[in-house]
Design a protein around this motif. Structure first.
Motif, mmCIF file in Angstrom:
data_model
loop_
_atom_site.group_PDB
_atom_site.id
_atom_site.type_symbol
_atom_site.label_atom_id
_atom_site.label_comp_id
_atom_site.label_asym_id
_atom_site.label_seq_id
_atom_site.Cartn_x
_atom_site.Cartn_y
_atom_site.Cartn_z
ATOM 1 N N VAL B 258 7.297 -27.634 15.794
ATOM 2 C CA VAL B 258 6.539 -27.124 16.908
ATOM 3 C C VAL B 258 7.158 -25.608 17.377
ATOM 4 N N VAL B 259 8.628 -25.502 17.549
ATOM 5 C CA VAL B 259 9.343 -24.576 17.998
ATOM 6 C C VAL B 259 9.549 -23.467 16.722
ATOM 7 N N VAL B 260 9.862 -23.924 15.554
ATOM 8 C CA VAL B 260 9.979 -23.341 14.316
ATOM 9 C C VAL B 260 8.691 -22.545 14.216
ATOM 10 N N GLY B 261 7.378 -23.251 14.517
ATOM 11 C CA GLY B 261 6.028 -22.613 14.266
ATOM 12 C C GLY B 261 5.894 -21.441 15.388
ATOM 13 N N LEU B 276 1.928 -26.458 11.630
ATOM 14 C CA LEU B 276 1.940 -27.219 10.448
ATOM 15 C C LEU B 276 2.722 -26.520 9.353
ATOM 16 N N VAL B 277 2.810 -25.267 9.415
ATOM 17 C CA VAL B 277 4.016 -24.611 8.599
ATOM 18 C C VAL B 277 5.369 -25.112 8.826
ATOM 19 N N GLY B 278 5.675 -25.047 9.998
ATOM 20 C CA GLY B 278 6.818 -25.673 10.855
ATOM 21 C C GLY B 278 7.171 -27.180 9.980
ATOM 22 N N VAL B 279 6.402 -28.089 10.163
ATOM 23 C CA VAL B 279 6.282 -29.204 9.529
ATOM 24 C C VAL B 279 6.864 -29.113 8.019
ATOM 25 N N LEU B 280 5.784 -28.562 7.397
ATOM 26 C CA LEU B 280 6.380 -28.269 6.152
ATOM 27 C C LEU B 280 7.667 -28.000 5.512
ATOM 28 N N LEU B 281 7.838 -27.130 6.438
ATOM 29 C CA LEU B 281 9.118 -26.021 6.342
ATOM 30 C C LEU B 281 10.385 -26.941 6.303
ATOM 31 N N LEU B 282 10.270 -27.931 7.522
ATOM 32 C CA LEU B 282 11.417 -28.953 7.538
ATOM 33 C C LEU B 282 11.378 -29.817 6.543
ATOM 34 N N GLY B 283 10.250 -30.332 6.531
ATOM 35 C CA GLY B 283 9.747 -31.596 5.411
ATOM 36 C C GLY B 283 10.331 -30.902 4.107
ATOM 37 N N SER B 301 26.949 -34.943 -0.244
ATOM 38 C CA SER B 301 27.032 -36.150 0.598
ATOM 39 C C SER B 301 26.062 -36.069 1.739
ATOM 40 N N ASN B 302 25.745 -37.155 2.248
ATOM 41 C CA ASN B 302 24.785 -37.293 3.551
ATOM 42 C C ASN B 302 25.093 -36.175 4.432
ATOM 43 N N TYR B 303 26.601 -36.156 4.733
ATOM 44 C CA TYR B 303 26.850 -35.372 6.004
ATOM 45 C C TYR B 303 26.654 -33.805 5.618
ATOM 46 N N TRP B 304 27.057 -33.505 4.336
ATOM 47 C CA TRP B 304 26.752 -32.183 3.946
ATOM 48 C C TRP B 304 25.154 -31.803 4.413
ATOM 49 N N GLN B 305 24.462 -32.620 3.863
ATOM 50 C CA GLN B 305 23.009 -32.513 3.868
ATOM 51 C C GLN B 305 22.502 -32.429 5.318
ATOM 52 N N SER B 306 23.132 -33.053 6.381
ATOM 53 C CA SER B 306 22.966 -32.800 7.665
ATOM 54 C C SER B 306 23.568 -31.595 8.457
ATOM 55 N N ILE B 307 24.482 -30.926 7.809
ATOM 56 C CA ILE B 307 25.009 -29.951 8.259
ATOM 57 C C ILE B 307 24.105 -28.557 7.573
ATOM 58 N N VAL B 311 22.094 -26.025 9.966
ATOM 59 C CA VAL B 311 22.120 -24.259 9.708
ATOM 60 C C VAL B 311 20.900 -23.785 9.243
ATOM 61 N N PHE B 312 20.009 -24.518 8.818
ATOM 62 C CA PHE B 312 18.722 -23.906 8.227
ATOM 63 C C PHE B 312 17.849 -23.681 9.649
ATOM 64 N N LEU B 313 17.888 -24.939 10.422
ATOM 65 C CA LEU B 313 17.122 -24.737 11.740
ATOM 66 C C LEU B 313 17.638 -23.578 12.518
ATOM 67 N N LEU B 314 18.983 -23.600 12.442
ATOM 68 C CA LEU B 314 19.544 -22.464 13.318
ATOM 69 C C LEU B 314 19.119 -21.274 12.882
ATOM 70 N N ILE B 315 19.256 -20.835 11.503
ATOM 71 C CA ILE B 315 18.733 -19.768 11.079
ATOM 72 C C ILE B 315 17.263 -19.306 11.340
ATOM 73 N N VAL B 316 16.549 -20.289 11.171
ATOM 74 C CA VAL B 316 14.903 -19.935 11.398
ATOM 75 C C VAL B 316 14.608 -19.759 12.849
ATOM 76 N N VAL B 317 15.397 -20.637 13.704
ATOM 77 C CA VAL B 317 15.209 -20.297 15.163
ATOM 78 C C VAL B 317 15.651 -18.811 15.916
ATOM 79 N N VAL B 318 16.704 -18.695 15.143
ATOM 80 C CA VAL B 318 17.450 -17.467 15.782
ATOM 81 C C VAL B 318 16.741 -16.177 15.149
ATOM 82 N N LEU B 319 16.043 -16.223 13.890
ATOM 83 C CA LEU B 319 15.315 -15.257 13.360
ATOM 84 C C LEU B 319 14.055 -15.079 14.416
ATOM 85 N N GLN B 320 13.493 -16.161 14.675
ATOM 86 C CA GLN B 320 12.187 -16.394 15.301
ATOM 87 C C GLN B 320 12.657 -15.739 16.786
#
Ligand SMILES: Nc1ncnc2c1ncn2[C@@H]1O[C@H](COP(=O)(O)OP(=O)(O)OP(=O)(O)O)[C@@H](O)[C@H]1O
Ligand SMILES: Nc1ncnc2c1ncn2[C@@H]1O[C@H](COP(=O)(O)OP(=O)(O)OP(=O)(O)O)[C@@H](O)[C@H]1O
Ligand SMILES: [Mg+2]
Ligand SMILES: [Mg+2]
Lengths: 300, 328, 510, 314
Positions: B258-261, B276-283, B301-307, B311-320
């Motif tokens: 929702v916030v990314v949207g 909806l775009v936000g959902v698809l983006l995160l998915g 590894s799993n933990y790199w994926q969460s990092i 970071v992806f979320l961070l970039i999107v919301v900062v740009l926003q």
């Protein structure tokens, strides 16, 4: 209408759909799969469902989209993951299940997936129960530290154990509470239950981590684990086996996470056209005071 | 009396207004392009529809969450409520799809209604009320299910809903699309939609202006419950089991979407389409990570994926937020 | 005046907030097609009376008859449906939503289940045109100034086709021309048979537009009568509970300028530019001087104040304090340089609603009240008590939350926040907004006195008489530029008005 | 002077706490023992320490979802230090107390920067580390469990002073200190002013940015400290588990303790009461053998009732 075929190749691109990686057992399993793939020079597509059966199905789908040669699946749940197995089969990709099975009424070995490699959780619980029946003295008052509520190892290890001790009137289960397969939670639950049931003399933990937590709780309460209170657990990692050797844990049933070599060997056999049994049960060992020292070297 | 035109009508703003509005969509397009160029099989209908079918659950939950957030509230209970609904749906599935659907969505709606009543009339803060429901609904799900997954009936046609397709398009994707079109229309073209935004924009003001603020609140939480219920039915139907332990962390995914949207967490402003775009983006990020692991160049590894996800979320919301800031 | 049955009768109204009575046996009668003034000191209970009528508060006792029926509205919505439209004291609209939506919220025109957006915007434009307001109705309301928002609130209320329109201090943020517009609308409403309850602290306005008057004091109704039957002096005396003889009044305000000797320069701002609103403002203030800042709505007065205070970024221009060139990055910097700023919008820029009167009053002073970070409670209490007494703040005690105070009393606390700091320079944006005449006099006298002791004041006011009588100099802004500077000798309301409208050749920027 | 009368906001939680205590005293065997008190206090200590920081954050109108992840990071860093061969002995242990807490504090400043400089909403800003922080902790240890036995370091979780567990003393010290800060210091008022009306606070000269950076820094430091306690008790650092769900526990404690999530109010003492209440509920349900599923429902109901009651008193 048989299983998808797999040709004999030097290397394969295989997928490993892991359930989650929030405990040492899972991490060891993943590591084993990765290391063995590396050793063989195979390409491994690794996914982590983060504890969600639904995501795991999606993960398998993404492997199908990547056209892997075969999929190793450690199903998070029996029923939901049957869907993933069927998707893979429809796409012509053979599946081998690791450590947990899928619902046999929904998908069958030999037609929907190649085989299941793993341990039998119910049997693990039974082994603990049987050992307890043989080894407890006087009245056994048991606290059972359950795995994560709703998970199949928790349900099965409970069922196996309770079935095994049901007939024995000298064994009484005082309390069974969720310790979430985690050391800290196991310790906290044990601390609390110790207050309510100071007369406890047996602890059965569904995994090593909770058993180690329980030992900390017992020691903090001034009890001697292994002597005043019998401690039993499942998994049999090195730390636990060492504790058996030290006399703090009395009995551990092994549930070995090192699936890599067996899993890939089975796939090669399958490609070579050998007959694969519907279930390959790991020859899991168990450790007690007598066997622990010897087993320590080979414990995972 | 002064009659100056628009106070804010500078030219340069148009560009950032455009970016703010379509930024997420552009990001989604970029991500898709990246995936298409880098990975074989990524753009296949199988993969895209599989992603869509799986994310339809998050989409529905995020839609309800978007409405809730626009009133300035929050609903942490969506994951548990969906799990609860999946259990009810599975239990009712032998009686056919419609009964299971009605029963499960009805039960979830009831939990949403409880949230709404407690928040609107009990005046308990949404965060706490729905936090309690997060625990409570999970407990109910486990109680009904007897601590384990509940099988669904494959004979009654229940699973068609989650697994069936028209051509290559899964039903669930169609349900998702329909829900968002309806939601979008409701927000933009009905009084209810305006009232939601008004309550979020200034609750006291809305009350003094004569809006039935309480009723609006009860409605959005009920709606959120109902949509979580629908997601639960899809969960049961798509994966063939009622799953009392599923849905962990869905609320955070939904809120992030929702916030990314571009919807303000403080309420009063927001967009359904971008949710909806936000959902698809995160998915898609999950999907891309799976593909990246298949490239064999690195094995994340799993933990790199969460990092990476963080970071992806961070970039999107900062740009926003930078775009929004520039605009106002 | 009216002999027909009254439209509204409120009798014996009691209301207490956590035990403290706000209203005791108050009454109010409003006839049909009557403009009724409701006045009283800050905290007398006017707003409470109104909120009880509209169901925003629940009364403890009393009866309400409206349109010949006993009523008890339980929500503002109920009152609205019952035929009462209200403009509350604090502008209460939804800033993020468009102007049109704000006007029609809760009664949107529909076509089938859907909104008829085109019609809504069209009608909003028509309604606003009746107020000489031609703005883009699809823009979010918050992009407009308080004054525009206030006019939108009025337009919303008036367009509801009610039998009674309540206006709680609608003019406090309007300037003369808008007030005229409002009066025209009120007269029109009256002609259409609608009654109006009009709350204001500006007495002239009452005489200009009201038929009858109710005066409240300490939660009671102390006078009821025709507007023509009471002189200003009597009115004030009733309101304050004093004898007419006690009130000696010289001018309209309690300022008595003239003959003050200005000292060295405290502040000099040259060619300030910021955002799109400030496009070259020059202003300077000397020690002991009160400088007025005049201008129409949106001329950039508040923006100038904020820019000087470091609350908004300056894009260019020079700021000197005590002759030294400064750049304030935040209000904190300005405060450390001995500057105080009492903002115009007390709800958003002034009060911390949930904090006590004590903490609100000393908020800016805290850094000086501390030792190693710990607040000196005794000194704090002493200062707070002194200012509560000095400004006559009506509160149950320093521990009361400021949001529970009446609007005017909140304003006094905020003034005290800055006065207690002993600033060198005080910037006041509409300092007497919403303050009753009694208190206004006191505050003006206080400002006057402090300036004699060397305080420099930059005062923004929409009340020209306040500027004309109170200031040593007035700088006039238009469209974000200073266009004139009127020295004491030429100060008059007319002169300021003329400069505001047309600028002046001999003005600061020529 | 702020009066010393009891904050009415915490009466609900306090009442419920007393009721539950009496219930247990009557119906739970062995409840009235020092041992039980010890168990409850040691288990609640880390929650209280984190929740105290959370109280400050919430008082500014913010929220911090990353506390659990920060605990994991600090818990992962400490063993890397004291188990490092080059740092054996006192130096290693000293550094192991200081460095991880500071590292967590830095992450807190990162949160604060996102919120103040980039204008992100706290929920989202801290969601970033909620997702990624645990990953960072795992990356530091390559996902491995770190098992150790280091009595000097583990004093923080296992040690006793005059028979009282050290972590319990630490907890009371933290609560007392921050209760004092909120009551008596300028910083405390600034926190409340920022939460009460940020714009107005700024215009009154409150250094809003610094106050916010400080509260996110403080909650992170306290989370770092709590992370050390958790790993010390367990003789192991498991980046996957340390601090799991701490954000929800801490927020629930704050809310049940009477601090409004809307900001502008804070009751550190209330947070202690809230955490104790939640802990005692957990204890009671466990001791009574209520299965997890039913326990969840009961917990939900009690949280609602406690919050509802104090909402009416407030
Ligand atoms: N919500 C509240 N809680 C406690 N006291 C209140 C509340 N609202 C109003 N009061 C008290 O009631 C009294 C009357 O306040 P009211 O706002 O009606 O005054 P008013 O006549 O409108 O004053 P003003 O001219 O300053 O607006 C005041 O003493 C005020 O402190
Ligand atoms: N004609 C107008 N009507 C309403 N608002 C306007 C107008 N022109 C500019 N504004 C807005 O007013 C603001 C600038 O005015 P500012 O508040 O500084 O003026 P002011 O002279 O202090 O007026 P006010 O008496 O309303 O405070 C800007 O935000 C601008 O967008
Ligand atoms: Mg008033
Ligand atoms: Mg202004």
């Amino acid at each position: 209408q048989g299983l998808p075929k797999l040709g004999v190749k030097k290397t394969y691109k295989v997928g490993f759909a892991q359930t989650e990686s929030n405990n040492p057992w899972r991490i060891a399993q993943t590591k084993s799969m990765q290391e063995e793939a590396k050793r063989l020079g195979w390409q491994l597509v690794y996914t982590d469902a983060g504890g969600s059966a639904a995501k795991q199905v999606a993960d398998v789908n993404s492997m199908i989209a990547q056209k892997v040669d075969a999929i190793f699946l450690a199903p998070r749940e029996e029923k939901p993951l049957a869907a993933a197995v069927k998707n893979a089969r429809a796409a012509g990709i053979p599946v081998i299940l690791l450590d947990r099975n899928v619902d046999q009424s929904l998908a069958k070995a030999g037609t929907d997936y190649v085989t299941f490699i793993g341990s039998d959780f119910i049997q693990e619980g039974q082994r603990v129960g049987t050992w307890l029946k043989a080894n407890h003295k006087g009245q056994a008052r048991v606290i059972q530290l359950l795995g994560t509520t709703g998970s199949s190892p928790a349900n099965d290890r409970r069922k196996g154990f309770e079935d095994a001790v049901k007939s024995d009137t000298s064994i009484k289960i005082l309390a069974s509470q969720d310790g979430d397969f985690a050391r800290d939670k196991g310790r906290q639950v044990m601390q609390t239950l110790l207050q309510a049931h100071p007369d406890v003399n047996v602890v059965y933990a569904h995994n090593d981590e909770m058993a180690i937590g329980a030992i900390a709780a017992l020691e903090a309460a001034g009890k001697k684990p292994g002597k005043d209170v019998l401690v039993m657990s499942i998994d049999g990692g090195k730390e636990a086996v060492q504790l058996v050797a030290n006399g703090k844990i009395n009995y551990v049933v092994e549930c070995n996470p090192r699936f890599g070599p067996k899993a890939y060997a089975t796939l090669k056999d399958y490609a070579a056209g050998k007959k694969i049994p519907a279930k390959i049960i790991n020859p899991d060992r168990d450790y007690d005071a007598k066997t622990a020292k010897a087993g320590l070297a080979t414990a995972y | 009396m002064a009659t100056s035109p628009l106070p804010s009508s500078a030219r340069g703003q148009a560009a950032s207004a455009f970016l703010q509005r379509y930024g997420v969509l552009i990001a989604l397009a970029l991500l898709l392009t990246f995936g298409a160029l880098r990975y074989e099989g990524f753009l296949s209908p199988f993969n895209l529809f599989s992603v869509l079918a799986f994310n339809s659950m998050f989409g529905l939950v995020a839609l309800g969450m978007a409405f809730v957030i626009m009133t300035g509230g929050i609903d942490l209970s969506v994951g548990s409520v969906a799990a609860f609904a999946s259990v009810i749906a599975a239990m009712l599935s032998p009686h056919g799809l419609w009964l299971a659907l009605l029963g499960a969505v009805g039960a979830a709606t009831l939990l949403g209604l409880v949230n709404g009543l407690v928040i609107a009339y009990g005046r308990v803060l949404p965060f706490i009320a729905t936090l309690a429901m997060l625990l409570g609904a999970r407990g109910l799900a486990l109680l009904f299910a007897g601590d384990q997954s509940v099988s669904v009936s494959y004979e009654s046609g229940f699973t068609n809903f989650g697994q069936g397709k028209i051509g290559a398009v899964p039903y669930t994707a169609i349900v998702l699309a329909a829900a968002f079109v309806l939601g979008s229309v409701a927000l933009r073209y009905t009084a209810f939609g305006r009232h939601i935004l008004a309550v979020g924009g200034g609750e006291d003001a809305a009350r003094l202006m004569g809006l039935k603020v309480e009723r609006v609140k009860v409605l959005v939480y009920t709606l959120s419950g109902a949509l979580a219920g629908l997601a639960g039915v899809i969960l049961a139907s798509q994966f063939g089991a009622g799953q009392p332990t599923e849905g962990l962390g869905w609320e955070l995914t939904a809120i992030a979407a929702v916030v990314v949207g571009g919807t303000l967490l403080t309420g009063g402003m927001g967009s359904i389409g971008n949710t909806l775009v936000g959902v698809l983006l995160l998915g898609l990020i999950f999907n891309i990570l799976n593909f990246e692991n298949g490239k064999g160049t690195i094995s994340l590894s799993n933990y790199w994926q969460s990092i990476i996800r963080g970071v992806f979320l961070l970039i999107v919301v900062v740009l926003q937020s930078q775009l929004t800031k520039r605009r106002s | 005046m009216t002999t027909a049955e009254p439209l509204l009768v409120m009798e014996g109204i009691d209301k207490a907030f956590s035990g403290v009575p706000a209203l005791s046996g108050a009454h109010l009668r409003v006839g049909p097609a009557e403009v009724h003034a409701l006045i009283g000191q800050n905290g007398a209970g006017k707003s409470t009376m109104i909120k009880i009528l509209t169901g925003a508060y629940r009364k403890d006792a009393g009866t309400i008859r409206f349109s010949g029926r006993d009523v008890e509205f339980t929500s503002p919505n109920g009152a609205q449906l019952g035929g009462i439209a209200t403009i509350y004291q604090e502008v209460n609209l939804v800033g993020y939503r468009s102007v049109a939506e704000n006007i029609f919220l809760g009664r949107e025109p529909k076509r089938g289940p859907f909104l008829d957006i085109a019609r809504m915007n069209r009608e909003a434009r028509e309604i606003l045109a009746g107020f000489d307001l031609r703005i883009a109705v699809t823009e979010p309301l918050r992009t407009y100034s308080v004054a525009v928002q206030q006019m939108v609130a009025i337009a919303r209320a008036v367009s509801q086709k009610s039998r009674l329109v309540i206006m709680d201090e609608p003019t406090s943020s309007l300037d003369d021309r808008e007030v005229e517009t409002l009066f025209r609308v009120i007269r029109q409403l009256k002609a259409e048979g609608v009654s109006v309850i009009f709350v204001s602290h500006r007495l002239d306005e009452l005489y200009a537009v009201c038929d009858r008057i109710t005066i409240m004091r300490d939660g009671r109704t102390v006078h009821e009568g025709d507007m023509t039957g009471i002189t200003k002096l009597e009115l004030v005396a009733r309101m304050l509970g004093k004898e007419v003889g006690e009130l000696r009044r010289e001018g309209e305000t309690a300022f008595s300028r003239g003959g003050t000797v200005a000292g060295e320069e405290l502040l000099s701002a040259r060619d300030l530019q910021a955002g799109r609103t400030l496009r070259g403002v020059d202003v300077n203030v000397k020690r002991g001087e009160i400088v007025g800042l005049a201008g129409l709505l949106g001329s950039g007065r508040s923006e100038t104040a904020k820019a000087i205070f470091g609350a908004d970024d300056l894009s260019s221009g020079e700021l000197r304090v005590h002759g030294r060139s400064v750049k304030f990055k935040s209000p904190g910097d300005a405060i450390r340089n001995g500057i105080g700023f009492c903002a115009e919008e007390r709800k958003t820029d002034g009060i911390i609603p949930d904090m006590s009167v004590r903490e609100n009053l000393t908020l800016a002073l805290l850094p000086k009240l501390q030792q190693l970070g710990v607040v000196d409670g005794a000194r704090q209490a002493e200062i707070v008590n002194r200012f509560i007494a000095r400004l006559g703040i009506k509160t149950s005690g320093p521990d009361q939350k400021i949001r529970e105070l009446s609007g005017g009393n909140q304003q006094k606390v905020l003034l005290a926040r800055w006065l207690c700091m002993n600033p060198n320079l005080l910037i006041l944006d509409e300092p007497t907004r919403g303050i009753d005449v009694g208190a206004k006099g006191e505050i003006q006298a206080l400002i006057d006195e402090l300036s004699r002791d060397g305080l420099g004041v930059l005062m923004i006011s929409s009340e020209l008489e306040e500027l004309a009588e109170g200031c040593d100099r007035v700088v006039v802004l238009r469209d974000g530029q200073s266009v004139a500077e009127l020295p004491r000798a030429t100060l008059s309301q007319d002169a300021i008005m003329a400069a505001m409208a047309h600028g002046q050749e001999e003005g600061a920027r020529g | 002077m702020p009066s010393l009368r009891l904050d009415p906001a915490i009466l609900g939680a306090l009442g419920a706490l007393v009721l539950l205590f009496v219930f247990n005293a009557a119906f739970t065997p062995n409840f009235l023992t020092v041992q039980t008190l010890n168990v409850i206090l040691t288990q609640v200590a880390t929650i209280v320490i984190v929740a105290t920081g959370m109280t400050l954050v919430i008082a500014t109108g913010g929220i911090d979802l990353s506390v659990g992840a920060l605990m994991a990071i600090s818990g992962a860093v400490a063993p890397l230090i004291f188990m490092h061969p080059a740092l054996a002995g006192g130096l290693g242990v000293t550094l192991a107390f200081v460095v991880p807490v500071l590292v967590a504090g830095l992450f807190g400043l990162f949160n604060g920067t996102l919120i103040t400089k980039f204008g992100l909403q706290p929920f989202i800003a801290t969601l970033v580390l909620f997702i990624a922080g645990r990953g960072v902790a795992q990356a530091l240890t390559n996902g491995n469990l770190q098992v150790f036995n280091n009595p000097a370091f583990q004093f923080i979780g296992m040690g006793r002073v005059f028979g009282i567990p050290f972590q319990v003393l630490l907890m009371f010290a933290v609560v007392a200190f921050f209760a004092w800060v909120m009551r008596r210091t300028v910083f405390g008022r600034h926190v409340l002013a920022v939460g009460g009306n940020e714009g107005a606070a700024r215009l009154a000269g409150v250094p809003v940015t610094r106050v916010k950076l400080a509260v996110y820094g403080i909650v992170a430091l306290l989370s770092g400290l709590a992370g050390l306690i958790v790993i010390a008790i367990n003789s192991s650092a498991d980046a996957n588990q340390v601090g799991l769900n701490m954000e929800l526990n801490a927020i629930a404690a704050v809310a049940v303790g009477g601090t409004a999530l809307t900001g502008g109010r804070a009751s550190v003492g209330g947070t202690l009461v809230g955490a104790l209440l939640l802990q005692l509920i957990g204890f009671t349900l466990l001791a009574k053998g209520v299965p997890q599923s039913a326990a969840l429902v009961v917990q939900a109901a009690i949280i609602l009732i406690a919050v509802y009651l104090q909402r009416r008193k407030a």
